[in-house]
Every structure is written in structure tokens, then in C-alpha cells.
Design a protein around this motif. Sequence first.
Motif, short mmCIF file in Angstrom:
data_model
loop_
_atom_site.label_atom_id
_atom_site.label_comp_id
_atom_site.label_asym_id
_atom_site.label_seq_id
_atom_site.Cartn_x
_atom_site.Cartn_y
_atom_site.Cartn_z
N ILE A 146 0.83 -1.21 0.00
CA ILE A 146 0.00 0.00 0.00
C ILE A 146 0.87 1.26 0.00
CG2 ILE A 146 -1.69 1.32 1.34
CD1 ILE A 146 -2.96 -1.28 2.17
N LEU A 147 1.98 1.24 0.72
CA LEU A 147 2.88 2.41 0.73
C LEU A 147 3.40 2.73 -0.67
CD1 LEU A 147 4.54 4.55 2.25
CD2 LEU A 147 6.30 2.80 2.58
N LEU A 148 3.87 1.71 -1.38
CA LEU A 148 4.39 1.94 -2.73
C LEU A 148 3.29 2.39 -3.68
CD1 LEU A 148 6.89 -1.05 -3.12
CD2 LEU A 148 7.41 1.36 -2.69
N THR A 149 2.09 1.85 -3.50
CA THR A 149 0.97 2.31 -4.31
C THR A 149 0.72 3.80 -4.09
OG1 THR A 149 -0.06 0.12 -4.11
CG2 THR A 149 -1.46 1.91 -4.86
N ALA A 150 0.84 4.23 -2.84
CA ALA A 150 0.65 5.64 -2.52
C ALA A 150 1.71 6.51 -3.19
CB ALA A 150 0.68 5.84 -1.00
N LEU A 173 2.95 0.41 -12.38
CA LEU A 173 3.75 0.19 -11.17
C LEU A 173 2.89 0.30 -9.92
CD1 LEU A 173 7.03 2.12 -12.11
CD2 LEU A 173 6.77 -0.35 -11.82
N ALA A 174 1.92 1.20 -9.93
CA ALA A 174 0.99 1.28 -8.80
C ALA A 174 0.21 -0.02 -8.67
CB ALA A 174 0.04 2.46 -8.99
N GLY A 175 -0.22 -0.56 -9.80
CA GLY A 175 -0.90 -1.84 -9.77
C GLY A 175 0.01 -2.97 -9.33
N LEU A 176 1.25 -2.93 -9.75
CA LEU A 176 2.24 -3.93 -9.35
C LEU A 176 2.39 -3.94 -7.83
CD1 LEU A 176 4.26 -5.78 -11.08
CD2 LEU A 176 6.00 -4.15 -10.34
N SER A 177 2.40 -2.77 -7.22
CA SER A 177 2.53 -2.65 -5.77
C SER A 177 1.28 -3.12 -5.05
CB SER A 177 2.83 -1.20 -5.39
OG SER A 177 3.98 -0.72 -6.05
N GLU A 178 0.11 -2.75 -5.58
CA GLU A 178 -1.13 -3.10 -4.91
C GLU A 178 -1.50 -4.57 -5.07
OE1 GLU A 178 -5.84 -1.92 -5.18
OE2 GLU A 178 -4.37 -0.34 -5.58
N GLY A 179 -0.91 -5.23 -6.06
CA GLY A 179 -1.26 -6.61 -6.34
C GLY A 179 -1.04 -7.57 -5.19
N LEU A 234 -5.51 16.87 -7.73
CA LEU A 234 -5.77 16.72 -6.30
C LEU A 234 -6.29 15.33 -5.96
CD1 LEU A 234 -7.52 20.14 -5.51
CD2 LEU A 234 -5.25 19.41 -4.77
N CYS A 235 -6.97 14.68 -6.91
CA CYS A 235 -7.47 13.32 -6.68
C CYS A 235 -6.32 12.36 -6.36
CB CYS A 235 -8.22 12.81 -7.91
SG CYS A 235 -9.64 13.81 -8.39
N PHE A 236 -5.18 12.61 -6.97
CA PHE A 236 -4.02 11.74 -6.75
C PHE A 236 -3.21 12.17 -5.54
CE2 PHE A 236 -5.15 11.59 -11.22
CZ PHE A 236 -5.16 10.23 -11.48
N TYR A 237 -3.05 13.47 -5.34
CA TYR A 237 -2.25 13.96 -4.22
C TYR A 237 -2.89 13.63 -2.87
CZ TYR A 237 0.21 16.72 -7.78
OH TYR A 237 0.92 17.12 -8.88
N ILE A 238 -4.18 13.86 -2.74
CA ILE A 238 -4.85 13.67 -1.45
C ILE A 238 -4.90 12.20 -1.06
CG2 ILE A 238 -7.08 13.84 -0.27
CD1 ILE A 238 -7.50 16.52 -1.65
N PHE A 239 -5.34 11.35 -1.97
CA PHE A 239 -5.49 9.95 -1.62
C PHE A 239 -4.15 9.24 -1.52
CE2 PHE A 239 -9.61 10.96 -3.72
CZ PHE A 239 -10.37 10.88 -2.55
N GLY A 240 -3.17 9.68 -2.30
CA GLY A 240 -1.82 9.14 -2.14
C GLY A 240 -1.24 9.49 -0.77
N GLY A 241 -1.48 10.73 -0.32
CA GLY A 241 -1.02 11.13 1.01
C GLY A 241 -1.67 10.33 2.12
N LEU A 242 -2.96 10.02 1.97
CA LEU A 242 -3.64 9.20 2.98
C LEU A 242 -3.01 7.81 3.07
CD1 LEU A 242 -7.40 10.09 2.37
CD2 LEU A 242 -5.99 10.74 4.32
N GLY A 243 -2.56 7.28 1.94
CA GLY A 243 -1.91 5.98 1.96
C GLY A 243 -0.64 5.97 2.79
N VAL A 244 0.12 7.04 2.72
CA VAL A 244 1.35 7.14 3.51
C VAL A 244 1.01 7.23 5.00
CG1 VAL A 244 3.40 8.55 3.97
CG2 VAL A 244 2.59 8.23 1.61
#
Length: 518
Positions: A146-150, A173-179, A234-244
Motif C-alpha cells: 500500500i505504501l508503494l501504491t501511494a 507500477l501502482a498496480g504492481l505494488s497493490e497486487g 488533487l485526486c491523486f495527491y490527497i489519496f496518495g497522502g492518505l496511503g502514507v
Amino acid sequence: MQSPSEENPIINSDIENDVTSDTRNLVETEPVEETTGWIKCRTVLGIMGFLGFAVVYAMRVNLSVAIVAMVNTTKAPPSNDSTLDVCPTSVPNNSTPEFKPGDFNWTIEQQSIVLGSFFYGYVLTQIPGGRIAELYGGKFVYGIGILLTAVFTLLSPIAAYTNFSFFIAVRALAGLSEGVTYPAMHAMLAKWIPPLERSKFAAYVYAGSNIGTVVTLPISGWLCTLDFAGGWPLCFYIFGGLGVVWFVGWIFLIYDSPHKHPRICPKEIEYITYTIGPQEEDDKPALSIPWCKFLTCVPLWAILIAQCGQAWVFYTQFTELPSYMNNILHFDIVSNATLSAVPYLTAWIGGILLCIVADWILAKGWISRLNSMKLWNTVSAFVPAFGLLGIAWAGCDRVMVMTLLSLASAFGGAAYAGNQMNHIDLSPQFAGTMYGITNAASNICGFMAPYVVSLIINAQQQTLGQWREVFYLAAAIDLGTNLFYLFFASTEEQDWSRPDDEDMTASAPVESILFPES
């Protein structure tokens, strides 16, 4: 003095099936779980797992909405000509939010590649993720995935502005991490959750994906209308930050197994050990994967095929619903995103309620575990399939379309009581690897479904007739794959599930196991 069962903690489910009723009385009674803490450790696992799936689905589904704002559409405007098989356009009002034209001139084929790119990587790490979680524990596999996906989600806007191919690579690569997430969680559930709690617990944990979608879709639609930071990035920045942020909490709160948890109540660990059986020792040699046995295991094929059918329906809805509502029903982007979230909300509620009922019926002994899985898997296939057929003929009736979508999604949640936990029955030792195999196969639909839809749909003038073909195909696949599951599913632990020395032990007389010579 220790009791006989304490002297021999190797009693497994195979031996228990051969124990007579008189011998069972010699084994200590089932412990009563009275935890001293205010919350059970496996409940914490459920909460954090739920939030983890909510975050990863937020990072996955945001693109389905953002792409509407990212693309500078050049297709002809929808026609109100009654001779065409199209829906009339809605009359705009002053409250309809506006957003600037998109930055990218992507064709419909390029958009299907973008929507499917996540799954190019996602299917590759399913099997390795499950196996690594079995060998070394699911905590870091799930968490780092999940961290790498973020991280790659945070890079997505930069990649999109840089180059189309670069954007595809970052999404892959995001999919590779979440897999690794689903098989890693499956491996953890096999160690943490008693059998009679699994359907309900899985519904709670995996329903995080529905909640993540429910929250993300309307928020993403609103973010796309903002001028700040360009809107859709913002859709990517906000939800990626929540993952971290989530990753930090996961590392400090979660452990691979009950025996490794430093703060677990002794009563809880006793109860888990009694219901699941003794955990594998850390220094015990890892079992080699019986790949040939996997290939010839018909019940495993039944799970795989059933998941493929359900995945086709899910990803047809998951990736294409915002486009259908935009191009056919003509919702504005905020209404589109908000209404697209409703089916995921009903899927969350329906999944939990149906799995509670399923576990209750099992606990009452009114139905066998195998028949229970077949029943609920059929519910999760038939109702969504016929819901899609209803949507195909609901035409431009927006209320009817959304009602049918919501009902279909609610009953689709019954899959958690169907095939989703079946891997653990076949082999607790290899549950993560097997889930990786079936989930990898089913998620091929993640890029196949958008590609097939792009072949059916005319980019310049989409019609109801074209979308009916999409819905017919999804319904037929779902119904056909469920029939295969009904014929070939099983809940018997396979003979290759345990090592030879345990098989030899299982064939020994029960009395010699319960009362070994000193």
C-alpha cells in the motif's frame, strides 16, 4: 501437570474428524473467550485492514472520475434526434459546476489503455505476494504494498503531464505494488480468524474497498471542479497522502500472527489456537508449492472461474460506469461521481448483512459449509446478472438504472460468503498463494473488460444498443461461471495441503496422539 492436549499441540482437523465421541470428551472443552482488553487484537486487524483496502481503492478508482476531466473531449455532442437509439440531453442549470477543458487529447482507445494500465502490473504480483506472505508474514507485504501504491499515485499527475507512456508505466507500477494486498490479507486471515467468523470478518475487511470507492467517487468529482492545483491532480495527491499516513499506523499496530503479538490477551490467543489449530513454527521448513497439484485441483479451478465471472461484472461497472453515466445518461461530473458511488455503498451494506446471515445459518447447523458457499455464490451471480439485464432495458430511465445497479451490487456482496473464503478450506497452508492465483486470473478482466467495451462502443456516437451488448455479455459470463462453481466446488482440505510427516501423524491411532508414552 499438563493435560494430554497440551502435551501434543499437533492435533489438526484431519485427526479431529477421526476422533470418536468418547475420545472427544478427553479433550479439554472449548475455551470461553473473555478478553481483558477493551478491544480484541483481531478486531484491530480488521479495522486496519478495512482502512487499508479503503485507501488502495481510493487510489485505484480516482482515475475513473478524473479521466473525465483530464480528457479534452472532441466527440460530437449528444443528439436529441428521436430516431437514434440515444438518451436526450438534460437541461443544464445554474447549479451545475463547470470545469475547464481537459489537458489531454486521448482517443477512446487510449482512454481504455489508461483505465486498464493499473491491472497490467496488478496481476503480476498476486502469486508472489501470497507466497511471500505465507513464508515471511503478511504484515510487511500488505503494508509496503500500500505504501508503494501511494508513492506512485502521488507521481501520477507529474507522469501524465510528462508523457503518455510514462503515465501508463506509473499506473502499472501502482498496480504492481497493490497486487500483493489481497493475497497477503488472505494469508493473515488464515492465521488470525476462526472458521465460523471468516465470512463475516472477510465482509468487514474487504468491504473497505466499497467504502473507499463510495467516499472517493464524489470527492474526486468535486475536486475536479476546483481551480486549486489544477483540479483533477488533487485526486491523486490527497489519496496518495492518505496511503502514507495509513502505513504508519499499520506498522505500529499489526503483527503477522497471534503468537507474535506482544499485547494480545491470553484468552484470545487460546481461543484462536483452539479453533484454527496450532500455528506453524517459525523454524519449521517451509513447504514447497505443489504447482502440479494446483493445476489439477478442480475445486481450485471452480474458485478461479467463479471469480473471473464476478470480476468481469465488477470491472465493467467499476471502470465504465462513470463513462456510461456521462455519455448515455448525461449526468454532470459531480452528479456522475456521486451517483456512481451508490452501488458501492449498497454492496458494502449488503455484503455485511448477507455474510452475517450466512455465518448465523452455518452456526445453527442448518446447512453444510459447501452448500452455504454454493448458495451465496449463486446469489452473488444471479442477482447482479439479472440486474444488468434490467439495466439494459431500462433505457434512459435514470431512476430505474440507479435502482437496479444498487440492488445488483448489494447482492453481489454475497460473494464473501461464497467463493472468497474457499481457498482456506482447500489448504490453510497455501491460502495466500492460491488466492494470488485466482485473483491474478480474475483481475485480467481489469484490462480485458475496458478493452472489449472499447471494441463494442462507437466513440463518436454511443448508443443504448451498444451498451446493451456490454451488459448482455457481462451477465452471460457471470451466470456461466457460476454454473461451473456449482458443479465442482469443494470445502474438503486437499491431500496435498500438509507435509508427509503430518499425513503420517494423522494416520496414527488417536490414542497414541492424545496419550503419548513418556
